[in-house]
Design an enzyme around this catalytic site. Structure first.
Site, mmCIF file in Angstrom:
data_model
loop_
_atom_site.group_PDB
_atom_site.id
_atom_site.type_symbol
_atom_site.label_atom_id
_atom_site.label_comp_id
_atom_site.label_asym_id
_atom_site.label_seq_id
_atom_site.Cartn_x
_atom_site.Cartn_y
_atom_site.Cartn_z
ATOM 1 N N THR A 87 5.005 1.931 -0.777
ATOM 2 C CA THR A 87 6.505 1.661 0.089
ATOM 3 C C THR A 87 6.569 2.876 0.979
ATOM 4 O O THR A 87 6.413 3.967 0.811
ATOM 5 C CB THR A 87 7.563 1.428 -1.128
ATOM 6 N N GLU A 131 0.800 -1.296 -0.145
ATOM 7 C CA GLU A 131 0.109 0.000 -0.036
ATOM 8 C C GLU A 131 0.913 1.271 -0.138
ATOM 9 O O GLU A 131 0.600 2.201 0.729
ATOM 10 C CB GLU A 131 -0.775 0.114 1.314
#
Length: 402
Positions: A384, A382
């Site tokens: 980095t 979701e």
């Protein structure tokens, strides 16, 4: 040996209902999730029966409206539920977060008719969702996605959605999909227009639609009980009634969903970190060396103190962001900060927990090594942590100049 149950966290909860909810979640975590977590993760078993139980008890729709099968819980409470679940088993906590993310588009941008038709089954009817944004060639650069949805008539119409009706045909491959192959529905971002973010539209695709298939799950270093797989859409036909929002609005919907989803990842990260700390403290107070518990040695005591402090800081950060969201205020910057700090904390704390246990920490007889392997993925999913830093910097200094 079985995992030790996490020590209860002294939580500040807004209502008696929330306190009862946390008690219920702890009971489920202690009796239905934690006892088999290590064995099932080692075997790569996906605990669908646990998600069925969570759906039946109303825990898969907590932050959504009760009129559609949700529980009207604020994010401040919902995220603490995720933390409790993730402390027992990350596959479950992250799975609930992904399901909530997958339901977000329809719950927030769907029409009244769409919500009435689909949300009750999604939130409390036993269904499990997956979120399809990333592709083999577009991860962090999600706006470059190639999966395409084409109208039967060859393109968008100038008449209203009600007048035009018809079907969309979706073709492409999504990658790194949590619950790929086991989900009952997919929230899919597909290109319907021009290149870039303005040409993307969101769709709700049933998993049993003709042309939907999943590849073999990826072989991962952690979270082996949670299937992550490519999902293929080979000429999948969906009616226009399953288009979510306006044509071209899909990328904005995706980003809005990810702001909330990042808070879910942050809460899960603190759950894993708390479980690792509990394991380290339990071991350190029970392990005898040189005639006394190793917890008596200052170097180790300081390590435990630092671990606990970072966990409390992370918990405070994700809750502060949640309260902004609950108040209807902007929270994207704080969500990125929470995701960044909490997942980095989980990585550091789990590494330190392995160190506290010494050689035993490196064996599968204790859960510390599993916590460390699981923590790593939270720095990646979701967005980095490098992307989180970019998001935070843009809020501080504006967009990058070129």
């Amino acid at each position: 040996m079985p995992d030790r149950a996490p020590q209860p966290v002294d939580r500040q909860l807004p209502t008696d209902e929330a306190r009862d909810l946390i008690s219920l979640v702890r009971d489920i975590a202690q009796h239905e999730i934690a006892p088999t977590a290590a064995e099932e993760e080692g075997a790569g078993h996906f605990p669908r029966e646990v998600f069925t139980l969570l759906s039946r008890t109303g825990l898969l729709g907590l932050p959504y409206a009760s009129e559609h099968g949700g529980a009207d819980q604020p994010y401040e409470v919902y995220l603490q539920v995720l933390e409790e679940l993730a402390a027992a088993r990350l596959t479950v906590g992250l799975g609930v977060s992904v399901h909530t993310l997958s339901s977000y588009a329809l719950a927030t941008y769907g029409t009244k008719e769409q919500r009435v038709e689909h949300l009750p089954a999604m939130l409390g009817g036993g269904l499990l969702g997956a979120y399809c944004l990333s592709e083999p060639s577009s991860g962090s650069d999600a706006a470059s996605l190639r999966t395409r949805a084409v109208r039967e008539d060859g393109g968008p119409s100038r008449v209203s959605a009600v007048e035009r009706g018809g079907d969309w045909v979706i073709t492409g491959t999504k990658a790194w999909i949590t619950h790929g192959g086991v989900a009952d529905f997919y929230t899919v971002m597909a290109r319907t227009g021009e290149e870039g973010p303005r040409g993307i539209t969101a769709f709700l695709v049933p998993a049993d639609a003709e042309g939907v298939s999943a590849a073999a799950p990826e072989k991962k270093m952690g979270m082996k009980g949670s299937p992550t797989a490519q999902v293929h859409f080979d000429g999948v036909r969906v009616p226009d009634s399953r288009r979510i929002g306006e044509e071209g609005q899909g990328f904005a919907i995706a980003l809005s969903a990810l702001d909330s989803g990042r808070l879910g990842i942050a809460a899960c990260a603190i759950g894993v970190a708390q479980a690792a700390l509990d394991e380290a403290v339990g071991y350190a107070t029970g392990r005898q060396q040189f005639g006394r518990p190793i917890a008596d040695f200052q170097g180790l005591r300081f390590m435990l103190a630092d671990m606990a402090t970072q966990i409390e800081a992370g918990r405070a950060l994700y809750l502060a962001a949640a309260r902004l969201r609950d108040a209807g205020r902007p929270f994207a910057k704080q969500a990125a900060m929470a995701k960044l700090h909490c997942t980095d904390t989980a990585m550091k704390v789990t590494i330190d927990a392995v160190q506290v246990l010494g050689g035993y920490g490196y064996t599968a007889d204790f859960p510390a090594e599993r916590y460390m392997r699981e923590a790593k993925v939270l720095q990646i999913v979701e967005g980095t942590n490098q992307i989180q830093r970019m998001v935070i910097a843009r809020h501080l200094a504006g967009p990058e100049t070129r």
